[in-house]
Design an enzyme around this catalytic site. Structure first.
Site, PDB file in Angstrom:
ATOM      1  N   TYR A 117     -25.980 -14.941  52.812  1.00  0.00           N
ATOM      2  CA  TYR A 117     -26.414 -16.102  52.228  1.00  0.00           C
ATOM      3  C   TYR A 117     -25.081 -16.383  51.756  1.00  0.00           C
ATOM      4  CZ  TYR A 117     -26.926 -20.432  48.788  1.00  0.00           C
ATOM      5  OH  TYR A 117     -27.332 -21.447  48.213  1.00  0.00           O
TER       6      TYR A 117
ATOM      7  N   GLU B 211     -26.737 -25.331  53.666  1.00  0.00           N
ATOM      8  CA  GLU B 211     -27.405 -23.717  53.149  1.00  0.00           C
ATOM      9  C   GLU B 211     -27.790 -23.232  54.464  1.00  0.00           C
ATOM     10  OE1 GLU B 211     -29.551 -21.987  48.931  1.00  0.00           O
ATOM     11  OE2 GLU B 211     -30.493 -24.083  50.339  1.00  0.00           O
TER      12      GLU B 211
END
Length: 429
Positions: A151, A239
């Site tokens: 992530y 993101e």
């Protein structure tokens, strides 16, 4: 792959006080394929792919981007077909036609048939609500052989007063879940906005990702390019979930979410031209065109107020009296009659609105202008719901006279409390 975590997830991961307070964010949101195209321009590794808005475009993409084994040395046997909507949870979503899932991995020869079942259909996910969103484009991209999923995000952090990079050695699932299960795996690297990202910053991020096969130096360069994109494009959030390592030892942004600061629209014209208004609340689109501050809600009392603070107070007092506001609408301090007319059109276009409350405290905004706007709106809009009006301040007597002489059936109120109470009662008749 997870899409749609937005800034609130990053806020939760980096919360200093341990508590997160909801805020209404105003930012541009673009589709996944648009984000991939933008990242590619900055030299960031993304899957090979293209978007298509019709069956013919799907055919052209399959021919030109993913040629058959006989036609090219580079052959892709499996293709990921992704429905493009501005909401998360696509993979687990359901089309109103009955098709399950908005993201599928299929053989190249099956991509056209699947895409035709997605285009023009309504996809319902956990983030769209029961009404769903229409799929106007699909994103066809190669299926990568991923060996490790992580992530990565960059957001704006109040504590450090600058960009903050958030990374986790685990990815591909909700960052909220990761923050709860593996809080020690999440690293946060603040970047000095004046110095920019340094080799040391990039190294901290790469070490936190705990790469298994990708080259460390190349990965650091990818992190720097992501930061460059974030700053130069006026992002509020970048993101990537997952940021992945592939079988050929590359670091690839397998899925990305980008938001941009609306205040930067004047210098990011190319990016803001990507805006897809078909994915937005049509009331908010109309309000933006009229230069009105509007946020649609789910209540039954339409509100037209001048000033954000007064608008919030009006909504609170409606709730206090047992009602629910249908919107936040601030016409500002210098609204014209035309804007007031547009405001009424937006309010009356909502079938859930059972009453309208106009609450004006005239300062810069003059009560007579509001009154004239209400009268003109009544001539253009078929007002089928009761209208409660409370005027106070600059030119209030002229405003009240204009309303009285118009012959309109209005419910007048002396103060805010009285207005809210009358609006709630009118909405349940």
């Amino acid at each position: 792959m997870v899409r749609g975590s937005l800034g609130k997830l990053a806020s939760r991961a980096v919360s200093v006080a341990g508590r997160w307070q909801h805020q209404q964010l105003r930012h541009l949101n673009i589709h996944e394929y648009q984000g991939a195209e933008l990242m590619s321009k900055y030299g960031i590794n993304v899957p090979k792919g293209a978007a298509a808005g019709s069956v013919q475009e799907v055919q052209n993409t399959l021919k030109n981007v993913f040629p058959s084994e006989k036609e090219a040395h580079y052959y892709v046997s499996a293709i990921v077909v992704k429905s493009q909507i501005l909401a998360g949870g696509r993979g687990l979503g359901t089309f109103k036609s009955g098709l399950k899932g908005g993201v599928h991995i299929v053989k190249a020869e099956e991509a056209e048939g699947l895409a035709s079942k997605m285009l023009g259909q309504i996809l319902v996910t956990k983030q769209t609500g029961p009404e769903g969103k229409i799929v106007s484009k699909v994103y066809l991209c190669e299926k990568l052989s991923l060996t490790n999923e992580m992530y990565f995000a960059i957001t704006l952090d109040r504590k450090s007063a600058g960009p903050l990079i958030i990374a986790c050695s685990k990815g591909g699932t909700s960052i909220e879940d990761l923050a709860e299960k593996y809080p020690d795996m999440i690293i946060k690297v603040p970047v000095d906005v004046f110095k920019g990202i340094t080799d040391e910053d990039a190294a901290k991020v790469v070490d936190g990702l705990a790469l298994k096969s990708a080259d460390r130096e190349s990965a650091m360069e990818q992190i720097k390019k992501l930061y460059e994109l974030f700053c130069k494009s006026d992002c509020t959030l970048l993101e990537i979930n997952p940021l992945a390592e592939t079988a050929d030892n590359k670091l690839v942004a397998a899925d990305a979410k980008l938001n941009f600061d609306d205040n930067a629209a004047f210098r990011q014209k190319e990016i803001f031209a990507m805006r897809d208004t078909t994915q937005e609340d049509p009331r908010e689109v109309a309000a933006a065109k009229a230069d009105l501050n509007y946020i649609g809600l789910d209540g039954e009392i339409g509100c037209m107020v001048n000033g954000a603070g007064l608008a919030m107070a009006t909504m609170d007092i409606i709730k206090l009296h047992g009602g629910t506001p249908a919107n936040f609408l601030d016409v500002g301090g210098s609204a014209s009659e035309g804007q007031v007319v547009e405001a009424f059109k937006i309010l009356t276009s909502d079938d859930r609105v059972k009453a309208i409350l106009v609450n004006i405290f005239g300062g810069i905004m003059k009560c007579d202008v509001i009154a004239s706007g209400i009268v003109n709106a009544a001539k253009q809009v078929d007002l089928k719901v009761p209208v409660v009006v409370r005027l106070e301040g600059t030119n209030v007597d002229q405003g009240k006279r204009i309303l009285k002489e118009s012959g309109m059936t209005l419910i007048t109120a002396e103060d805010l409390d009285d207005a809210a109470e009358k609006a709630v009662k009118a909405s349940v008749k």
